[in-house]
Design a protein around this motif. Sequence first.
Motif, PDB file in Angstrom:
ATOM      1  N   GLN A   1      13.243  -1.491 -11.287  1.00  0.00           N
ATOM      2  CA  GLN A   1      14.467  -2.064 -11.787  1.00  0.00           C
ATOM      3  C   GLN A   1      15.534  -1.560 -10.960  1.00  0.00           C
ATOM      4  OE1 GLN A   1      15.135  -5.017 -13.949  1.00  0.00           O
ATOM      5  NE2 GLN A   1      16.886  -5.150 -12.537  1.00  0.00           N
ATOM      6  N   GLY A   2      15.457  -0.117 -10.870  1.00  0.00           N
ATOM      7  CA  GLY A   2      16.612   0.452 -10.323  1.00  0.00           C
ATOM      8  C   GLY A   2      16.628   0.284  -8.711  1.00  0.00           C
ATOM      9  N   VAL A   3      15.343   0.383  -7.966  1.00  0.00           N
ATOM     10  CA  VAL A   3      15.187  -0.190  -6.688  1.00  0.00           C
ATOM     11  C   VAL A   3      15.648  -1.447  -6.251  1.00  0.00           C
ATOM     12  CG1 VAL A   3      13.498  -0.459  -4.673  1.00  0.00           C
ATOM     13  CG2 VAL A   3      13.220   1.679  -6.286  1.00  0.00           C
ATOM     14  N   LEU A   4      15.331  -2.308  -7.172  1.00  0.00           N
ATOM     15  CA  LEU A   4      15.592  -3.867  -6.949  1.00  0.00           C
ATOM     16  C   LEU A   4      17.378  -4.111  -6.948  1.00  0.00           C
ATOM     17  CD1 LEU A   4      14.607  -6.755  -6.292  1.00  0.00           C
ATOM     18  CD2 LEU A   4      14.358  -7.257  -8.870  1.00  0.00           C
ATOM     19  N   ASN A   5      17.753  -3.283  -8.124  1.00  0.00           N
ATOM     20  CA  ASN A   5      19.295  -3.258  -8.097  1.00  0.00           C
ATOM     21  C   ASN A   5      19.947  -2.798  -6.755  1.00  0.00           C
ATOM     22  OD1 ASN A   5      19.033  -4.393 -10.758  1.00  0.00           O
ATOM     23  ND2 ASN A   5      19.592  -2.429 -11.775  1.00  0.00           N
ATOM     24  N   ARG A   6      19.427  -1.991  -5.981  1.00  0.00           N
ATOM     25  CA  ARG A   6      20.052  -1.452  -4.932  1.00  0.00           C
ATOM     26  C   ARG A   6      19.610  -2.219  -3.741  1.00  0.00           C
ATOM     27  NH1 ARG A   6      21.008   4.453  -5.379  1.00  0.00           N
ATOM     28  NH2 ARG A   6      20.518   5.130  -7.432  1.00  0.00           N
ATOM     29  N   CYS A   7      18.657  -3.205  -3.735  1.00  0.00           N
ATOM     30  CA  CYS A   7      18.378  -3.918  -2.548  1.00  0.00           C
ATOM     31  C   CYS A   7      18.842  -5.347  -2.476  1.00  0.00           C
ATOM     32  CB  CYS A   7      16.599  -3.802  -2.584  1.00  0.00           C
ATOM     33  SG  CYS A   7      16.167  -2.247  -2.339  1.00  0.00           S
ATOM     34  N   THR A   8      19.381  -6.047  -3.540  1.00  0.00           N
ATOM     35  CA  THR A   8      19.576  -7.084  -3.709  1.00  0.00           C
ATOM     36  C   THR A   8      21.175  -7.456  -4.515  1.00  0.00           C
ATOM     37  OG1 THR A   8      18.920  -9.305  -4.492  1.00  0.00           O
ATOM     38  CG2 THR A   8      18.337  -7.614  -5.913  1.00  0.00           C
ATOM     39  N   ASP A   9      21.570  -8.616  -3.925  1.00  0.00           N
ATOM     40  CA  ASP A   9      22.816  -8.787  -4.777  1.00  0.00           C
ATOM     41  C   ASP A   9      22.710  -9.652  -6.200  1.00  0.00           C
ATOM     42  OD1 ASP A   9      24.528  -7.243  -3.048  1.00  0.00           O
ATOM     43  OD2 ASP A   9      24.743  -8.776  -1.371  1.00  0.00           O
ATOM     44  N   ARG A  10      21.427 -10.349  -5.836  1.00  0.00           N
ATOM     45  CA  ARG A  10      21.211 -11.499  -6.975  1.00  0.00           C
ATOM     46  C   ARG A  10      20.711 -10.689  -8.283  1.00  0.00           C
ATOM     47  NH1 ARG A  10      16.148 -15.608  -6.560  1.00  0.00           N
ATOM     48  NH2 ARG A  10      16.372 -16.448  -8.251  1.00  0.00           N
ATOM     49  N   PRO A  11      21.263 -10.928  -9.163  1.00  0.00           N
ATOM     50  CA  PRO A  11      20.651 -10.093 -10.305  1.00  0.00           C
ATOM     51  C   PRO A  11      19.239 -10.573 -10.973  1.00  0.00           C
ATOM     52  CG  PRO A  11      22.329 -11.886 -10.916  1.00  0.00           C
ATOM     53  CD  PRO A  11      22.274 -11.840  -9.636  1.00  0.00           C
ATOM     54  N   LEU A  12      18.250  -9.542 -10.801  1.00  0.00           N
ATOM     55  CA  LEU A  12      17.057 -10.018 -11.211  1.00  0.00           C
ATOM     56  C   LEU A  12      16.546  -9.144 -12.229  1.00  0.00           C
ATOM     57  CD1 LEU A  12      15.268 -10.980  -7.931  1.00  0.00           C
ATOM     58  CD2 LEU A  12      16.149 -12.413  -9.665  1.00  0.00           C
ATOM     59  N   HIS A  13      15.855  -9.509 -13.130  1.00  0.00           N
ATOM     60  CA  HIS A  13      15.238  -8.705 -14.331  1.00  0.00           C
ATOM     61  C   HIS A  13      13.528  -8.452 -13.715  1.00  0.00           C
ATOM     62  CE1 HIS A  13      14.830  -6.709 -18.071  1.00  0.00           C
ATOM     63  NE2 HIS A  13      13.514  -7.639 -18.252  1.00  0.00           N
ATOM     64  N   VAL A  14      13.357  -7.182 -13.567  1.00  0.00           N
ATOM     65  CA  VAL A  14      11.788  -6.927 -13.284  1.00  0.00           C
ATOM     66  C   VAL A  14      11.111  -6.920 -14.350  1.00  0.00           C
ATOM     67  CG1 VAL A  14      10.511  -5.306 -12.451  1.00  0.00           C
ATOM     68  CG2 VAL A  14      12.643  -5.408 -11.485  1.00  0.00           C
ATOM     69  N   VAL A  15       9.800  -7.493 -14.281  1.00  0.00           N
ATOM     70  CA  VAL A  15       9.079  -7.477 -15.467  1.00  0.00           C
ATOM     71  C   VAL A  15       7.547  -7.089 -15.106  1.00  0.00           C
ATOM     72  CG1 VAL A  15       7.730  -8.776 -17.383  1.00  0.00           C
ATOM     73  CG2 VAL A  15      10.162  -9.241 -16.987  1.00  0.00           C
ATOM     74  N   ILE A  16       7.081  -6.114 -15.278  1.00  0.00           N
ATOM     75  CA  ILE A  16       5.612  -5.773 -14.551  1.00  0.00           C
ATOM     76  C   ILE A  16       4.610  -5.943 -15.941  1.00  0.00           C
ATOM     77  CG2 ILE A  16       4.103  -3.747 -13.601  1.00  0.00           C
ATOM     78  CD1 ILE A  16       6.850  -2.991 -12.599  1.00  0.00           C
ATOM     79  N   ASP A  17       3.594  -6.453 -15.672  1.00  0.00           N
ATOM     80  CA  ASP A  17       2.651  -6.744 -16.832  1.00  0.00           C
ATOM     81  C   ASP A  17       1.281  -6.328 -16.209  1.00  0.00           C
ATOM     82  OD1 ASP A  17       1.231  -7.360 -19.152  1.00  0.00           O
ATOM     83  OD2 ASP A  17       1.754  -9.301 -19.184  1.00  0.00           O
ATOM     84  N   ALA A  18       0.343  -6.084 -17.101  1.00  0.00           N
ATOM     85  CA  ALA A  18      -0.882  -5.520 -16.580  1.00  0.00           C
ATOM     86  C   ALA A  18      -2.002  -6.154 -17.424  1.00  0.00           C
ATOM     87  CB  ALA A  18      -1.130  -3.790 -16.745  1.00  0.00           C
ATOM     88  N   GLU A  19      -2.665  -7.230 -16.781  1.00  0.00           N
ATOM     89  CA  GLU A  19      -3.686  -8.010 -17.581  1.00  0.00           C
ATOM     90  C   GLU A  19      -3.369  -8.423 -18.875  1.00  0.00           C
ATOM     91  OE1 GLU A  19      -7.256  -5.859 -17.026  1.00  0.00           O
ATOM     92  OE2 GLU A  19      -7.588  -6.474 -14.835  1.00  0.00           O
ATOM     93  N   GLY A  20      -2.036  -9.007 -19.193  1.00  0.00           N
ATOM     94  CA  GLY A  20      -1.546  -9.504 -20.413  1.00  0.00           C
ATOM     95  C   GLY A  20      -1.390  -8.479 -21.479  1.00  0.00           C
ATOM     96  N   TYR A  21      -1.178  -7.357 -20.840  1.00  0.00           N
ATOM     97  CA  TYR A  21      -0.766  -5.991 -21.812  1.00  0.00           C
ATOM     98  C   TYR A  21       0.461  -6.449 -22.859  1.00  0.00           C
ATOM     99  CZ  TYR A  21       0.866  -1.781 -24.007  1.00  0.00           C
ATOM    100  OH  TYR A  21       1.303  -1.195 -24.838  1.00  0.00           O
ATOM    101  N   ARG A  22       1.566  -6.839 -22.283  1.00  0.00           N
ATOM    102  CA  ARG A  22       2.742  -7.028 -22.974  1.00  0.00           C
ATOM    103  C   ARG A  22       2.603  -8.043 -24.114  1.00  0.00           C
ATOM    104  NH1 ARG A  22       6.573  -3.498 -21.147  1.00  0.00           N
ATOM    105  NH2 ARG A  22       6.255  -3.169 -18.991  1.00  0.00           N
ATOM    106  N   LYS A  23       1.911  -9.197 -23.879  1.00  0.00           N
ATOM    107  CA  LYS A  23       1.471 -10.198 -24.853  1.00  0.00           C
ATOM    108  C   LYS A  23       0.885  -9.624 -26.040  1.00  0.00           C
ATOM    109  CE  LYS A  23       0.808 -14.866 -26.010  1.00  0.00           C
ATOM    110  NZ  LYS A  23       2.029 -15.126 -26.929  1.00  0.00           N
ATOM    111  N   ARG A  24      -0.358  -8.674 -25.542  1.00  0.00           N
ATOM    112  CA  ARG A  24      -1.189  -8.270 -26.716  1.00  0.00           C
ATOM    113  C   ARG A  24      -0.236  -7.151 -27.703  1.00  0.00           C
ATOM    114  NH1 ARG A  24      -4.478  -7.693 -22.309  1.00  0.00           N
ATOM    115  NH2 ARG A  24      -4.290  -5.290 -22.315  1.00  0.00           N
ATOM    116  N   ARG A  25       0.609  -6.676 -26.939  1.00  0.00           N
ATOM    117  CA  ARG A  25       1.447  -5.554 -27.602  1.00  0.00           C
ATOM    118  C   ARG A  25       2.448  -6.013 -28.389  1.00  0.00           C
ATOM    119  NH1 ARG A  25       1.804  -0.810 -30.241  1.00  0.00           N
ATOM    120  NH2 ARG A  25       3.667   0.533 -29.431  1.00  0.00           N
ATOM    121  N   GLU A  26       2.858  -7.191 -28.116  1.00  0.00           N
ATOM    122  CA  GLU A  26       3.734  -7.987 -28.841  1.00  0.00           C
ATOM    123  C   GLU A  26       3.089  -8.441 -30.006  1.00  0.00           C
ATOM    124  OE1 GLU A  26       7.066 -11.622 -28.568  1.00  0.00           O
ATOM    125  OE2 GLU A  26       5.809 -11.118 -26.842  1.00  0.00           O
TER     126      GLU A  26
END
Length: 142
Positions: free
Chosen positions: A55-80
């Motif tokens: 997210q920090g790198v992307l904020n420095r590289c682009t003017d477009r506001p993007l939110h970074v989401v990194i998931d690993a084999e559905g981990y975030r859904k299982r954790r939720e």
Amino acid sequence: MESFLKHVIEQMNVRVNLSCQVEEDRFVVSLSGQDVARVIGRHGQTLNALQLLAQGVLNRCTDRPLHVVIDAEGYRKRREETLVRLAKNMAKKAIQTGQDISLEPMSAWERKVIHTALSDDERIQTFSAGAEPYRHVVISLK
């Protein structure tokens, strides 16, 4: 961004496949492979750290506001799903005992999942307490 993530993951000495795509206002990264558990870490801590770096790198590289989401084999859904079950079980315990229940320290995203899961229950209330990195959710009767 993709090359940055590949470099960081390579430096972690893990073998995973990486795919990136932009969906509306999100930069979504999906990880898979035999070493994916090492990228997730305990309760997703390594995955969250990688996401914060990206997210920090992307904020420095682009003017477009993007939110970074990194998931690993559905981990975030299982954790939720796990957090929602935990929230419901602890809410029942708070109602049965009449005592406040303090959960373990969690990331902001995990705390939000707990608050959201219990927001419709009129018998209890939730709030966050403590300071980072020990901030946690407290479940109490209204």
